[in-house]
Design an enzyme around this catalytic site. Structure first.
Site, PDB file in Angstrom:
ATOM      1  N   PRO A 189      24.509  43.689  53.178  1.00  0.00           N
ATOM      2  CA  PRO A 189      25.742  43.604  53.353  1.00  0.00           C
ATOM      3  C   PRO A 189      26.573  44.925  53.065  1.00  0.00           C
ATOM      4  CG  PRO A 189      24.767  42.079  51.745  1.00  0.00           C
ATOM      5  CD  PRO A 189      23.788  43.161  52.112  1.00  0.00           C
ATOM      6  N   GLY A 190      27.725  44.799  53.669  1.00  0.00           N
ATOM      7  CA  GLY A 190      28.692  45.615  53.488  1.00  0.00           C
ATOM      8  C   GLY A 190      29.709  45.062  52.257  1.00  0.00           C
ATOM      9  N   TYR A 191      30.909  45.440  52.124  1.00  0.00           N
ATOM     10  CA  TYR A 191      31.574  45.000  50.904  1.00  0.00           C
ATOM     11  C   TYR A 191      32.040  43.491  51.035  1.00  0.00           C
ATOM     12  CZ  TYR A 191      31.549  49.726  49.024  1.00  0.00           C
ATOM     13  OH  TYR A 191      30.979  50.791  48.585  1.00  0.00           O
ATOM     14  N   ASN A 234      18.100  37.586  45.827  1.00  0.00           N
ATOM     15  CA  ASN A 234      19.563  37.882  45.688  1.00  0.00           C
ATOM     16  C   ASN A 234      20.339  38.451  44.523  1.00  0.00           C
ATOM     17  OD1 ASN A 234      22.542  37.392  46.961  1.00  0.00           O
ATOM     18  ND2 ASN A 234      22.468  36.122  45.057  1.00  0.00           N
ATOM     19  N   ARG A 293      26.593  31.879  41.824  1.00  0.00           N
ATOM     20  CA  ARG A 293      27.946  32.787  42.033  1.00  0.00           C
ATOM     21  C   ARG A 293      27.635  33.531  43.437  1.00  0.00           C
ATOM     22  NH1 ARG A 293      29.817  36.431  38.604  1.00  0.00           N
ATOM     23  NH2 ARG A 293      27.807  36.730  37.483  1.00  0.00           N
ATOM     24  N   TYR A 347      22.131  52.199  41.463  1.00  0.00           N
ATOM     25  CA  TYR A 347      22.196  50.805  42.641  1.00  0.00           C
ATOM     26  C   TYR A 347      21.525  51.273  44.026  1.00  0.00           C
ATOM     27  CZ  TYR A 347      24.723  47.035  44.805  1.00  0.00           C
ATOM     28  OH  TYR A 347      24.767  45.912  45.830  1.00  0.00           O
ATOM     29  N   ILE A 349      27.735  35.508  46.670  1.00  0.00           N
ATOM     30  CA  ILE A 349      26.700  35.502  47.817  1.00  0.00           C
ATOM     31  C   ILE A 349      26.045  34.423  47.587  1.00  0.00           C
ATOM     32  CG2 ILE A 349      25.457  36.775  49.446  1.00  0.00           C
ATOM     33  CD1 ILE A 349      27.181  39.406  48.674  1.00  0.00           C
TER      34      ILE A 349
HETATM   35  P1  NDP Z   1      27.882  38.229  41.521  1.00  0.00           P
HETATM   36  O1  NDP Z   1      28.101  39.445  40.663  1.00  0.00           O
HETATM   37  O2  NDP Z   1      28.873  37.485  42.345  1.00  0.00           O
HETATM   38  O3  NDP Z   1      26.720  37.432  41.266  1.00  0.00           O
HETATM   39  C1  NDP Z   1      25.541  37.766  40.780  1.00  0.00           C
HETATM   40  C2  NDP Z   1      24.475  36.480  40.603  1.00  0.00           C
HETATM   41  O4  NDP Z   1      23.391  37.002  40.188  1.00  0.00           O
HETATM   42  C3  NDP Z   1      25.012  35.743  39.562  1.00  0.00           C
HETATM   43  O5  NDP Z   1      24.444  34.310  39.786  1.00  0.00           O
HETATM   44  C4  NDP Z   1      24.233  36.035  38.380  1.00  0.00           C
HETATM   45  O6  NDP Z   1      24.066  35.142  37.403  1.00  0.00           O
HETATM   46  C5  NDP Z   1      23.053  36.723  38.971  1.00  0.00           C
HETATM   47  N1  NDP Z   1      22.320  37.624  38.150  1.00  0.00           N
HETATM   48  C6  NDP Z   1      22.672  38.542  37.770  1.00  0.00           C
HETATM   49  N2  NDP Z   1      21.721  39.310  36.926  1.00  0.00           N
HETATM   50  C7  NDP Z   1      20.680  38.497  36.603  1.00  0.00           C
HETATM   51  C8  NDP Z   1      19.424  38.359  36.116  1.00  0.00           C
HETATM   52  N3  NDP Z   1      18.987  39.348  35.413  1.00  0.00           N
HETATM   53  N4  NDP Z   1      18.633  37.350  36.409  1.00  0.00           N
HETATM   54  C9  NDP Z   1      18.863  36.241  37.107  1.00  0.00           C
HETATM   55  N5  NDP Z   1      20.203  36.147  37.737  1.00  0.00           N
HETATM   56  C10 NDP Z   1      20.983  37.158  37.477  1.00  0.00           C
HETATM   57  O7  NDP Z   1      27.211  39.252  42.769  1.00  0.00           O
HETATM   58  P2  NDP Z   1      27.393  39.115  44.540  1.00  0.00           P
HETATM   59  O8  NDP Z   1      27.403  37.886  44.941  1.00  0.00           O
HETATM   60  O9  NDP Z   1      28.395  40.110  44.918  1.00  0.00           O
HETATM   61  O10 NDP Z   1      25.941  39.930  44.743  1.00  0.00           O
HETATM   62  C11 NDP Z   1      24.981  39.139  45.130  1.00  0.00           C
HETATM   63  C12 NDP Z   1      23.880  40.312  45.871  1.00  0.00           C
HETATM   64  O11 NDP Z   1      24.261  41.036  46.867  1.00  0.00           O
HETATM   65  C13 NDP Z   1      23.528  41.276  44.929  1.00  0.00           C
HETATM   66  O12 NDP Z   1      22.173  41.686  45.089  1.00  0.00           O
HETATM   67  C14 NDP Z   1      24.177  42.598  45.456  1.00  0.00           C
HETATM   68  O13 NDP Z   1      23.840  43.659  44.800  1.00  0.00           O
HETATM   69  C15 NDP Z   1      24.427  42.247  46.771  1.00  0.00           C
HETATM   70  N6  NDP Z   1      25.484  42.838  47.469  1.00  0.00           N
HETATM   71  C16 NDP Z   1      26.831  42.678  47.268  1.00  0.00           C
HETATM   72  C17 NDP Z   1      27.725  43.194  47.677  1.00  0.00           C
HETATM   73  C18 NDP Z   1      29.276  42.949  47.599  1.00  0.00           C
HETATM   74  O14 NDP Z   1      29.827  43.618  48.207  1.00  0.00           O
HETATM   75  N7  NDP Z   1      29.525  41.736  46.681  1.00  0.00           N
HETATM   76  C19 NDP Z   1      27.517  44.285  48.769  1.00  0.00           C
HETATM   77  C20 NDP Z   1      26.189  44.372  49.062  1.00  0.00           C
HETATM   78  C21 NDP Z   1      25.050  43.721  48.541  1.00  0.00           C
HETATM   79  P3  NDP Z   1      24.981  34.706  36.491  1.00  0.00           P
HETATM   80  O15 NDP Z   1      26.128  33.943  36.962  1.00  0.00           O
HETATM   81  O16 NDP Z   1      24.222  34.061  35.290  1.00  0.00           O
HETATM   82  O17 NDP Z   1      25.563  36.165  35.845  1.00  0.00           O
END
Ligand code: NDP
Length: 240
Positions: free
Chosen positions: A177-179, A82, A12, A147, A14
């Site tokens: 990354p930013g938002y 990630n 899902r 966080y 990023i």
């Molecule tokens: P999403 O919530 O869209 O997706 C998170 C993903 O991580 C999903 O595939 C989820 O799996 C998986 N995940 C969560 N917990 C676990 C776990 N315990 N074990 C395995 N997989 C897990 O998040 P983003 O795409 O927004 O974020 C991706 C990364 O980027 C994160 O590290 C986030 O902190 C970072 N980030 C995001 C920003 C943003 O603005 N969106 C900004 C800066 C950093 P499942 O689908 O099964 O729940």
């Protein structure tokens, strides 16, 4: 066949964009996820990328999951840490559970995932490790003590492991990354989102694909002289 890349939280947001970009660049990609089977199956159907379910916060399941990936796909040469979650609250209201869930998923996961692959990378003399940090790990943000602590920790982990790995053909870098508009921000109110966008000089949120391009850049064989760095991608919101 291209190099094998494993992306945690790859089904899902990023992570999914990273998987698709690596696949397009010729990598043999595997995606881990935590619990959302529907999203994972839809992602697999769309991309044909194999998906593997385990909790990155658990050292034992990470070891088991990595063995499964290596048996099915091959030895991991590129690891993208990630997967991440947020559990926002001001510290005076934060529960120990909110604190520890974020630390184990966003920081313990780096040890849990990297420790089982590092020796093979060292023996083969090649590896690319890309860790997803955050603008909030760089600058701090109220309501996100858990966080921010984890995401700053990601940068420290990256720098130390880069030093340990430099002579072994392994690079270790972070991306901050930013938002970016993903499900992670779904809990943020419209009003707060508007205020955030107002702080971004480029005037918009980022796209997951824009972050994915950075991963492809750092994962390349040609990126061998970039290690220990944090690549900032945030529309100009914070400059480090
Ligand atoms: P999403 O919530 O869209 O997706 C998170 C993903 O991580 C999903 O595939 C989820 O799996 C998986 N995940 C969560 N917990 C676990 C776990 N315990 N074990 C395995 N997989 C897990 O998040 P983003 O795409 O927004 O974020 C991706 C990364 O980027 C994160 O590290 C986030 O902190 C970072 N980030 C995001 C920003 C943003 O603005 N969106 C900004 C800066 C950093 P499942 O689908 O099964 O729940």
């Amino acid at each position: 066949m291209g190099r094998v890349a494993l992306v945690t939280g790859g089904t899902r947001g990023i992570g999914a964009a990273i998987c698709k970009a690596l696949q397009k660049a010729g990598y043999n990609v595997a995606a881990n996820y935590g619990g959302n089977d529907d999203a994972a199956q839809a992602f697999k159907k769309e991309t044909k990328i194999p998906v593997f379910k385990w909790d990155v916060g658990d050292y034992v399941t990470c070891n088991e999951g990595i063995v499964e990936v290596e048996n099915q796909v091959g030895p991991i040469e590129v690891l993208v840490n990630n997967a991440g979650i947020s559990r926002d609250a001001m510290l005076q209201k934060m529960t120990h559970e909110q604190w520890s869930e974020v630390i184990r998923t966003n920081l313990d996961s780096l040890f849990n995932m990297t420790r089982p692959v590092i020796n093979n990378m060292r023996e083969r003399g090649f590896g690319r490790i890309v860790n997803i940090s955050s603008i909030n790990g760089q600058k701090g943000q109220l309501g996100l003590v858990n966080y921010c602590a984890a995401k700053s920790g990601v940068i420290g982990f990256t720098r130390a492991l880069a030093l340990e790995s430099a002579r072994k053909g392994i690079t270790v870098n972070a991306i901050a990354p930013g938002y970016v508009a993903t499900d992670l921000l779904s809990g943020v109110s419209e009003e707060v989102m508007k205020a955030i966008v107002g702080q971004i000089p480029v005037g918009r949120l980022g796209e997951a694909d824009e972050v994915a391009r950075c991963v492809v850049f750092l994962a390349a064989d040609e990126a061998a002289w970039i290690t220990g760095s944090t690549l900032t991608i945030n529309g100009g919101q914070f400059m480090d």
